[in-house]
Design an enzyme around this catalytic site. Structure first.
Site, PDB file in Angstrom:
ATOM      1  N   CYS A   1       0.982  -1.243  -0.078  1.00 39.81           N
ATOM      2  CA  CYS A   1       0.044  -0.156  -0.016  1.00 39.81           C
ATOM      3  C   CYS A   1       0.814   1.368   0.121  1.00 39.81           C
ATOM      4  CB  CYS A   1      -0.802   0.056   1.269  1.00 39.81           C
ATOM      5  SG  CYS A   1      -1.747   1.414   1.427  1.00 39.81           S
TER       6      CYS A   1
ATOM      7  N   CYS B   1       0.937   3.975   4.247  1.00 37.40           N
ATOM      8  CA  CYS B   1       1.805   3.813   5.403  1.00 37.40           C
ATOM      9  C   CYS B   1       3.145   3.333   4.927  1.00 37.40           C
ATOM     10  CB  CYS B   1       1.456   2.881   6.443  1.00 37.40           C
ATOM     11  SG  CYS B   1      -0.284   3.400   7.139  1.00 37.40           S
TER      12      CYS B   1
ATOM     13  N   CYS C   1      -8.537  -0.543   7.147  1.00 36.48           N
ATOM     14  CA  CYS C   1      -7.365   0.195   7.147  1.00 36.48           C
ATOM     15  C   CYS C   1      -7.358   0.345   8.635  1.00 36.48           C
ATOM     16  CB  CYS C   1      -7.121   1.479   6.166  1.00 36.48           C
ATOM     17  SG  CYS C   1      -6.195   2.696   6.540  1.00 36.48           S
TER      18      CYS C   1
ATOM     19  N   GLN D   1      -9.072  18.935   8.451  1.00 38.30           N
ATOM     20  CA  GLN D   1      -8.016  18.083   8.766  1.00 38.30           C
ATOM     21  C   GLN D   1      -8.265  16.632   9.103  1.00 38.30           C
ATOM     22  OE1 GLN D   1      -4.864  18.977   9.051  1.00 38.30           O
ATOM     23  NE2 GLN D   1      -4.709  21.565   9.197  1.00 38.30           N
TER      24      GLN D   1
ATOM     25  N   TYR E   1      -5.428  31.189   3.891  1.00 36.58           N
ATOM     26  CA  TYR E   1      -5.602  29.559   3.632  1.00 36.58           C
ATOM     27  C   TYR E   1      -6.675  29.178   4.506  1.00 36.58           C
ATOM     28  CZ  TYR E   1      -1.420  30.700   0.948  1.00 36.58           C
ATOM     29  OH  TYR E   1      -0.579  31.160   0.290  1.00 36.58           O
TER      30      TYR E   1
ATOM     31  N   GLU F   1      -9.620  32.369   1.753  1.00 33.74           N
ATOM     32  CA  GLU F   1      -9.699  30.812   1.183  1.00 33.74           C
ATOM     33  C   GLU F   1     -10.152  30.994  -0.278  1.00 33.74           C
ATOM     34  OE1 GLU F   1      -8.903  27.408   2.130  1.00 33.74           O
ATOM     35  OE2 GLU F   1      -9.961  27.283   0.224  1.00 33.74           O
TER      36      GLU F   1
ATOM     37  N   CYS G   1       2.315  21.812   6.436  1.00 30.63           N
ATOM     38  CA  CYS G   1       2.478  20.402   6.171  1.00 30.63           C
ATOM     39  C   CYS G   1       3.366  20.016   5.369  1.00 30.63           C
ATOM     40  CB  CYS G   1       1.177  19.674   5.742  1.00 30.63           C
ATOM     41  SG  CYS G   1       0.897  20.501   4.158  1.00 30.63           S
TER      42      CYS G   1
HETATM   43  N1  SAH Z   1      -6.655  26.206   8.014  1.00 31.01           N
HETATM   44  C1  SAH Z   1      -7.374  25.266   7.428  1.00 31.01           C
HETATM   45  C2  SAH Z   1      -7.123  24.923   6.027  1.00 31.01           C
HETATM   46  C3  SAH Z   1      -5.835  24.317   5.497  1.00 31.01           C
HETATM   47  S1  SAH Z   1      -5.358  23.666   4.141  1.00 31.01           S
HETATM   48  C4  SAH Z   1      -7.512  24.226   8.355  1.00 31.01           C
HETATM   49  O1  SAH Z   1      -6.782  23.906   9.192  1.00 31.01           O
HETATM   50  O2  SAH Z   1      -8.468  23.479   8.125  1.00 31.01           O
HETATM   51  C5  SAH Z   1      -4.866  24.818   2.941  1.00 31.01           C
HETATM   52  C6  SAH Z   1      -6.290  25.622   2.464  1.00 31.01           C
HETATM   53  O3  SAH Z   1      -5.852  26.467   1.358  1.00 31.01           O
HETATM   54  C7  SAH Z   1      -7.057  24.668   1.604  1.00 31.01           C
HETATM   55  O4  SAH Z   1      -8.572  24.881   2.163  1.00 31.01           O
HETATM   56  C8  SAH Z   1      -6.924  25.228   0.132  1.00 31.01           C
HETATM   57  O5  SAH Z   1      -8.245  25.190  -0.528  1.00 31.01           O
HETATM   58  C9  SAH Z   1      -6.591  26.615   0.196  1.00 31.01           C
HETATM   59  N2  SAH Z   1      -5.752  27.344  -0.588  1.00 31.01           N
HETATM   60  C10 SAH Z   1      -4.945  26.606  -1.652  1.00 31.01           C
HETATM   61  N3  SAH Z   1      -4.484  27.810  -2.339  1.00 31.01           N
HETATM   62  C11 SAH Z   1      -4.981  28.823  -2.034  1.00 31.01           C
HETATM   63  C12 SAH Z   1      -4.582  30.250  -2.581  1.00 31.01           C
HETATM   64  N4  SAH Z   1      -3.768  30.387  -3.430  1.00 31.01           N
HETATM   65  N5  SAH Z   1      -5.278  31.298  -1.916  1.00 31.01           N
HETATM   66  C13 SAH Z   1      -5.947  30.902  -0.780  1.00 31.01           C
HETATM   67  N6  SAH Z   1      -6.393  29.773  -0.187  1.00 31.01           N
HETATM   68  C14 SAH Z   1      -5.922  28.677  -0.964  1.00 31.01           C
END
Ligand code: SAH
Length: 491
Positions: free
Chosen positions: A79, A82, A183, A306, A335, A356, A432
């Site tokens: 897989c 993991c 899983c 998340q 974001y 976003e 991440c």
């Molecule tokens: N802070 C949130 C999401 C983080 S993931 C949490 O913890 O749940 C990153 C996010 O950035 C995603 O929702 C994705 O749609 C968004 N994203 C990606 N590229 C972007 C951009 N250029 N401008 C604004 N948002 C963006």
């Protein structure tokens, strides 16, 4: 030394790549070998030979490393999910801690990384936490330890050579489906849902998608579970305008404990992307609910959320701690997804602005603010690199604290540049990907900020991925003067 394809060697694994492959050497020539860990003595076959390195396939383990453990999952080796299950959890955490420290040092130019890094926060059962003795690891005690932690799964659906419907996971670096409904990272309910859908497809002759021929209907099954609410969403991603036998599908899933939403997402493109644009609800609600701490969230099929709620809480609490809010701050959450961090911070801030790019996520963010009675949060749809400069130039917005949580590729240059012009006192960077984090941190450090604290959080146990929260503070000219005065007084 030039090695030949298909040659066989005995080597000792001395290091590990960022993807979790072991690295061994033959007279200085590096070989990357999947499924091996540092300390293993292994026999390998060279399968792909490049000028400066080669890939080897593990033939047998001659002497296992002391850190090797037996994977729980029977398909762990095939897989693609993991990559580290054969490494003890403690060593997985140390590997991830080292990865963050190395990136910050090598790419970020942060020489004192070890001094500003907090222990990595891992997932431990009560029993395991008691025996843990390592100052680089902090145990977050939780019921299942580092297992069954995910709240979201996307299972590809296909067909085997005998014409049977199969579903499970992609083998590493391929689109070959391993037929395995269970899983160890997912909630136990997933296997039941997959088996019900497989039975339904067989009974009504609903075809699985054939990627090679771009034919057939069911491409993926997406399952989401609100871990604290127990609510479940099942979404079928289909290569058709509408779902055949939709009433019968609903009937087969209605009995699933906790089912709240059954929906369809249409994706008729020839693409690796799982979700298409159009989605509709067959039964129940468009969203499911979950909560992190005391904040409630509605989540739809397309929104980012998340995948590890237990560790998300820890991550957000760390972000909140680093944000250092007193109630009077203007905060930007760039974001922001469905506003998870924004709403977590809003109760401690004067006002929070979220940015976003996915419109559905912003709709969820606004609904979520209402759901929690939060009125001091405003959300903008658009790219960070467009919205931030526009708001800065047209409305001269400023920020006391900026939180960013970008996708793996990190922050856009224009977004970073505008953030610095907005002159926040603190930037909290949630990432991440340690490599792009380190790149962006370096730029911020060259443009007026300094790294104060770093905390890795293990959101993805048994995979090679790691999440990191970094606190950066504005370097003030006063700092320098203070130091000078102190020195002067000492004279
Ligand atoms: N802070 C949130 C999401 C983080 S993931 C949490 O913890 O749940 C990153 C996010 O950035 C995603 O929702 C994705 O749609 C968004 N994203 C990606 N590229 C972007 C951009 N250029 N401008 C604004 N948002 C963006």
């Amino acid at each position: 030394m030039q090695i030949q394809k298909n040659e066989i060697f005995d080597i000792t694994i001395e290091d590990m790549t960022n993807e979790g492959e072991g690295i061994g050497k033959i007279e200085g020539f590096p070989l990357f070998v999947k499924d091996t860990v540092i300390g293993d003595r292994v026999q390998i076959k060279a399968v792909k030979v490049k000028k400066n390195y080669a890939y080897g396939r593990l033939i047998k383990i001659i002497k296992p490393s002391a850190d090797r453990v037996k994977p729980r999952c029977i398909v762990a080796r095939q897989c693609g999910g993991c990559t580290l299950q054969h490494l003890s959890y403690e060593k997985q955490l140390l590997y991830k801690y080292g990865k963050v420290a190395n990136c910050l040092k090598r790419i970020g130019g942060i020489q004192n990384a070890a001094a500003i890094m907090e222990p990595i926060i891992g997932m431990f059962s009560e029993e395991e936490a008691k025996t843990l003795d390592n100052h680089l690891i902090y145990p977050n005690v939780c019921e299942n330890g580092p297992w069954n932690y995910r709240n979201k799964a996307q299972f590809p659906v296909g067909i085997d050579k005998d014409g049977n419907v199969i579903t499970g996971f992609y083998a590493g670096r391929s689109h070959v489906i391993i037929d395995q409904p269970y899983c160890h990272l997912q909630s136990e309910v997933c296997a039941d849902i997959l088996n019900r859908i497989k039975d339904f497809m067989r009974e009504y002759n609903v075809s699985p998608y054939d990627e090679g021929k771009h034919k057939g209907v069911v491409r993926h099954i997406l399952i989401r579970e609100g871990t604290s609410s127990g609510q479940i969403m099942v979404c079928l991603i289909i290569n058709a305008d509408s779902m055949p036998y939709e009433d019968e599908l609903v009937e087969c899933l209605e009995g699933v404990n906790g089912i709240k939403s059954i929906c369809i997402n249409v994706n008729q493109e020839k693409t690796n992307r799982i979700l298409g644009e159009r989605a509709y609800t067959l039964w129940g609600s468009d969203t499911i609910e979950d909560s992190i701490g005391d904040v409630r969230y509605h989540i739809s099929a397309k929104s980012f959320y998340q995948v590890n709620p237990v560790q998300t809480r820890v991550l957000y609490e760390k972000a909140l701690e680093y944000a250092g809010l007193t109630g009077s701050e203007t905060v930007w959450d760039v974001y922001c997804g469905i506003g998870t961090i924004s709403l977590f911070l809003a109760r401690r801030a004067k006002h929070v602005y979220g940015v976003e790019v996915v419109p559905e996520a912003v709709k969820d963010a606004k609904d979520n603010a209402g759901l929690n009675g939060i009125s001091n949060a405003t959300f903008y749809v658009g790219k960070a690199e467009k919205v931030l400069p526009r708001e800065y130039e047209e409305h001269q917005v400023k920020a006391d604290v900026i939180v960013v949580d970008p996708p793996r590729k990190g922050c856009d240059g224009k977004a970073l540049e505008t953030m610095v012009r907005m002159e926040p006192e603190r930037i909290v960077y949630v990432s991440c990907d340690p490599a792009t984090l380190a790149r962006d941190v370096r730029w911020l450090c060259e443009n007026g900020y300094e790294v104060k604290r770093v905390c890795p959080v293990d959101m993805f146990a048994h995979s090679g991925h790691v999440e990191t929260v970094v606190l950066l503070s504005q370097r003030k000219p006063d700092d320098v003067i203070e130091v000078e005065i102190e020195l002067g007084e000492m004279d």
